[in-house]
Scaffold this active site. Structure first.
Site, short mmCIF file in Angstrom:
data_model
loop_
_atom_site.label_atom_id
_atom_site.label_comp_id
_atom_site.label_asym_id
_atom_site.label_seq_id
_atom_site.Cartn_x
_atom_site.Cartn_y
_atom_site.Cartn_z
N SER A 14 5.19 4.14 3.96
CA SER A 14 6.27 3.60 3.66
C SER A 14 7.24 4.36 2.77
O SER A 14 8.30 4.05 2.56
CB SER A 14 6.09 2.16 2.89
N GLY A 15 6.58 5.37 2.27
CA GLY A 15 6.97 6.22 1.36
C GLY A 15 6.73 5.93 -0.16
O GLY A 15 7.49 6.75 -0.95
N LYS A 16 5.88 5.02 -0.27
CA LYS A 16 5.42 4.98 -1.83
C LYS A 16 4.84 5.93 -2.39
O LYS A 16 5.32 6.08 -3.47
CB LYS A 16 4.43 3.75 -1.67
N SER A 17 3.96 6.78 -1.71
CA SER A 17 3.55 7.80 -2.52
C SER A 17 4.70 8.87 -3.03
O SER A 17 4.52 9.43 -4.12
CB SER A 17 2.25 8.71 -1.81
N SER A 36 -8.50 8.85 -5.03
CA SER A 36 -9.47 8.00 -4.92
C SER A 36 -10.04 8.08 -3.32
O SER A 36 -11.12 7.65 -3.15
CB SER A 36 -9.28 6.39 -5.07
N ALA A 37 -8.97 8.87 -2.57
CA ALA A 37 -9.61 8.87 -1.06
C ALA A 37 -10.70 10.09 -1.14
O ALA A 37 -10.59 10.89 -1.86
CB ALA A 37 -8.43 9.29 -0.45
N HIS A 51 -0.57 15.84 1.43
CA HIS A 51 -0.13 15.32 0.20
C HIS A 51 -0.41 16.27 -1.14
O HIS A 51 0.56 16.44 -1.58
CB HIS A 51 -1.16 14.11 -0.34
N GLU A 63 -10.81 13.79 -8.75
CA GLU A 63 -11.38 12.86 -7.61
C GLU A 63 -12.19 11.97 -8.29
O GLU A 63 -13.20 12.13 -8.90
CB GLU A 63 -11.94 13.92 -6.65
N ASP A 83 -3.72 7.39 -6.99
CA ASP A 83 -3.12 6.85 -5.58
C ASP A 83 -4.52 7.10 -4.89
O ASP A 83 -5.03 8.23 -4.60
CB ASP A 83 -2.13 8.02 -5.05
#
Length: 172
Positions: A14-17, A36-37, A51, A63, A83
């Site tokens: 959506s463009g949030k990051s 967190s990924a 990103h 991380e 994020d």
């Protein structure tokens, strides 16, 4: 604006990051990025790389797939971009964590952080009811987490098609 807490939510892609990154840029000259990924496959590795390339220089990347509290408790005035809460939640569900305790710890850590914290999360409750128990558990937990994060945030912004819609407070 030290100490402000902002929640950015929206759907996938959506463009949030990008919106959150721009907001954090406006909050100070150096930044902390709590990721967190985890990269378990090529697709996620590519996404993480994109990103990082988009953010460019000046970010300290931390991380923290499960425990953000030590990073948020640091006496560091640099703005924080977390994020994202959705990946953090997924990590805890797959780890079999006690979700009530994990969520309470996360909320306490964000509230106590001396720096500005911008949290990115996904809105997942606007679709159909999932057909399996784990997906329903995730959707319910994500909704509850988003409610709690929004409740304690000074500013809440929903991003749709890259466009921000302020739901609570004012943009910093």
């Amino acid at each position: 604006m030290s100490g402000i807490k902002v929640l950015i939510l929206g759907g996938a892609a959506s463009g949030k990051s990008e919106f959150a990154e721009e907001m954090v840029y406006s909050l100070g000259p150096k930044w902390r990025y709590i990721a967190s990924a985890e990269s378990f496959d090529d697709e996620m590795r590519d996404k993480i790389k994109r990103h990082a390339e988009r953010r460019g220089e000046g970010w300290q990347v931390i991380e923290a797939p499960l425990d953000l509290a030590p990073e948020l408790a640091a006496e560091d005035s640099r703005p924080v971009l977390f994020d994202c809460a959705t990946m953090w939640l997924s990590n805890h569900l797959f780890a079999g964590s006690d979700m009530a305790t994990a969520q309470a710890d996360l909320l306490s850590a964000i509230a106590a952080c001396p720096a500005a914290v911008v949290t990115v999360t996904n809105e997942v409750g606007q679709g159909i009811v999932p057909d399996n128990a784990l997906a329903r558990q995730f959707r319910e937990a994500q909704g509850r987490l988003n409610i709690a994060l929004a409740r304690q945030a000074d500013c809440v912004v929903q991003v749709i098609a890259g466009l921000p819609n302020v739901l609570k407070g004012t943009l910093p």
